[in-house]
Design an enzyme around this catalytic site. Structure first.
Site, PDB file in Angstrom:
ATOM      1  N   THR A 246     -25.665 -80.533 -25.896  1.00  0.00           N
ATOM      2  CA  THR A 246     -26.343 -81.380 -24.781  1.00  0.00           C
ATOM      3  C   THR A 246     -26.206 -82.931 -25.017  1.00  0.00           C
ATOM      4  O   THR A 246     -25.410 -83.396 -25.763  1.00  0.00           O
ATOM      5  CB  THR A 246     -27.860 -80.835 -24.878  1.00  0.00           C
ATOM      6  OG1 THR A 246     -28.655 -81.390 -23.838  1.00  0.00           O
ATOM      7  CG2 THR A 246     -28.551 -81.136 -26.153  1.00  0.00           C
ATOM      8  N   ASN A 247     -27.235 -83.680 -24.534  1.00  0.00           N
ATOM      9  CA  ASN A 247     -27.035 -85.029 -24.403  1.00  0.00           C
ATOM     10  C   ASN A 247     -28.752 -85.607 -24.566  1.00  0.00           C
ATOM     11  O   ASN A 247     -29.694 -84.706 -24.430  1.00  0.00           O
ATOM     12  CB  ASN A 247     -26.525 -85.721 -23.217  1.00  0.00           C
ATOM     13  CG  ASN A 247     -27.031 -85.196 -22.092  1.00  0.00           C
ATOM     14  OD1 ASN A 247     -28.293 -85.691 -21.853  1.00  0.00           O
ATOM     15  ND2 ASN A 247     -26.608 -84.508 -21.191  1.00  0.00           N
ATOM     16  N   ARG A 248     -28.825 -86.837 -24.872  1.00  0.00           N
ATOM     17  CA  ARG A 248     -30.205 -87.276 -25.150  1.00  0.00           C
ATOM     18  C   ARG A 248     -31.049 -87.586 -23.772  1.00  0.00           C
ATOM     19  O   ARG A 248     -32.168 -88.262 -24.207  1.00  0.00           O
ATOM     20  CB  ARG A 248     -29.989 -88.502 -26.073  1.00  0.00           C
ATOM     21  CG  ARG A 248     -29.780 -88.053 -27.497  1.00  0.00           C
ATOM     22  CD  ARG A 248     -29.223 -89.009 -28.408  1.00  0.00           C
ATOM     23  NE  ARG A 248     -30.059 -90.178 -28.279  1.00  0.00           N
ATOM     24  CZ  ARG A 248     -29.890 -91.840 -28.267  1.00  0.00           C
ATOM     25  NH1 ARG A 248     -28.577 -92.043 -28.311  1.00  0.00           N
ATOM     26  NH2 ARG A 248     -30.527 -92.620 -28.317  1.00  0.00           N
TER      27      ARG A 248
ATOM     28  N   ALA B  72     -28.270 -85.860 -16.076  1.00  0.00           N
ATOM     29  CA  ALA B  72     -27.263 -85.930 -17.093  1.00  0.00           C
ATOM     30  C   ALA B  72     -26.833 -84.546 -17.620  1.00  0.00           C
ATOM     31  O   ALA B  72     -27.199 -83.814 -18.318  1.00  0.00           O
ATOM     32  CB  ALA B  72     -27.936 -86.756 -18.386  1.00  0.00           C
TER      33      ALA B  72
END
Ligand code: CTP
Length: 397
Positions: free
Chosen positions: A210-212, A277
């Protein structure tokens, strides 16, 4: 910008056991920058003493229609001129019915009759009373006269029963007040889809890719659109943020789930903001068992490009994308705008001071389909959202 900042609100407290919760409400209003004056009915004073509200509001508490202490003007008239909004919280069945018949036998009801300000009613009562046909009719009458309602909620009542009639959460009242007091209503009637947050892709039953992204920018865009009158659906990946008031929130986890939900809402939407995102990669095959730690390579594939798919069936919808870049790369963002058939792309350069996932501010550049670019200064994400909507509304004209 907080729509409650520097507003003057009259809180009318009536005789419900929930009157004690109005103290917390007044405190929260003051924290939001609101000047508060409290008016209590006689019955309300059986539950809470005026002194409580005097301390919490920092103003005298008004209780009596016929007392004129050193002033020539009756209080219901001077208060009616002072208040920008009257909030009746909690509102009893008795008081609602009184308002619906135009009675003015105490200060609060006289004030409601004399004031032109918007009025918000937050009922609290036993569920039997709330379901009563006479009361329903009186609520309808008030709505027809332009009164707005927030609540009541469902849950445990003072009697111990479970049902509808509970004084709604303070967060909800603040949400409704912001919606009413937001000065622009230029998205009225527009159906708006916003996506926000990150998506997650499973590597195995335990681990994810995943991302932040926190979702803050997308949630702000959804909230401001709702304040401005839009009918907003927010498709959100995992996020710790509380749902924006008045927005229909659909929670998803993976890119495929987001794709499905977003494309569904896309059909009905006039304006689409793809602020999520989206995870760009996912595992080509997800094993049913946990991967061995000695496995040092992953076989990845691209996730479907949701925005590009929307661009392919854009018709007359207004389509906005985000370009998350590490560097102010206008050309790269413009390329994405062309490839995905967008009207506007918001370049979000993560290397700028004041931009990023965990911070409350953002620094963005707007890049338009016709070649214009407009850098915005560093602003809180809510204000960035306001500027973006200002520009979209201008473009739609
Ligand atoms: N986007 C999308 N589906 C994806 C990836 C991105 O809908 N699978 C959307 C994002 O929500 C954003 C826009 O496309 O509005 C651009 O996303 P970004 O990650 O900046 O660009 P990518 O197209 O993924 O290109 P790259 O990661 O190579 O920069």
């Amino acid at each position: 910008m907080n729509p409650l900042m520097d507003k003057r609100i009259i809180v009318g407290v009536t005789g419900s056991i929930a009157a004690y919760k109005a103290g917390e409400l007044v405190r929260e209003l003051r924290k939001q920058g609101v000047a508060v004056k409290v008016v209590m009915t006689e019955a309300a004073q059986e539950f809470v003493r005026p002194l409580t509200f005097q301390v919490l509001s920092g103003n005298p508490v008004y209780t009596n229609l016929f007392r004129l202490e050193g002033q020539w003007e009756p209080e219901h008239i001077s208060l009616a001129q002072w208040g920008e909004l009257i909030l009746i919280a909690p509102a009893t069945a008795n008081f609602i019915s009184k308002l619906a018949s135009g009675l003015a036998d105490d200060l609060l009801s006289s004030l409601c009759l004399a004031s032109q300000a918007p009025k918000l009613v937050s009922p609290a009562m036993n569920s039997g009373m709330w379901e009563n046909e006479v009361l329903k009719l009186n609520c309808k009458r008030l709505r027809d006269f332009g009164f707005q309602f927030v609540g009541p909620g469902y849950g445990e009542l003072a009697s111990g029963e479970i049902g509808k009639g509970r004084f709604v959460e303070i967060r909800e009242i603040l949400g409704k007040l912001k919606e009413i007091l937001y000065p622009k209503k230029d998205l009225l009637g527009k159906r708006i889809l916003v996506t926000a947050g990150r998506t997650e892709e499973d590597l195995d039953p335990v681990r994810i890719l995943t991302n932040r992204s926190s979702g803050r920018m997308g949630y702000s865009l959804a909230q401001v659109a709702e304040w401005r009158g839009g009918k907003v659906t927010l498709v959100s990946g995992p996020s710790n943020l509380s749902p924006p008031f008045g927005v229909k929130v659909q929670r998803v986890r993976t890119t495929e789930e987001m794709r499905k939900r977003a494309l569904e809402a896309f059909k009905e939407a006039d304006i689409v903001v793809m602020a999520a995102a989206v995870a760009d990669f996912r595992s080509a095959e997800v094993p049913g068992e946990k991967l061995n730690r000695r496995r040092m390579s992953l076989n990845l594939e691209s996730t479907p490009d949701i925005l590009k798919e929307m661009g392919g069936k854009k018709n007359d919808k207004f389509l906005i994308g985000f370009a998350l870049e590490s560097g102010t790369n206008v050309e790269r963002a413009r390329k994405k705008l062309v490839e995905k058939n967008l009207d506007l792309i918001v370049l979000n350069d993560l290397t700028q001071e004041g931009a990023g996932f965990e911070v409350e501010t953002n620094v963005v550049t707007l890049i338009w389909e016709d070649g214009r670019t407009e850098p915005l200064p560093k602003l809180p994400k809510l204000e960035v959202a306001e500027r973006i909507w200002d520009r979209i509304v201008e473009a739609l004209r």
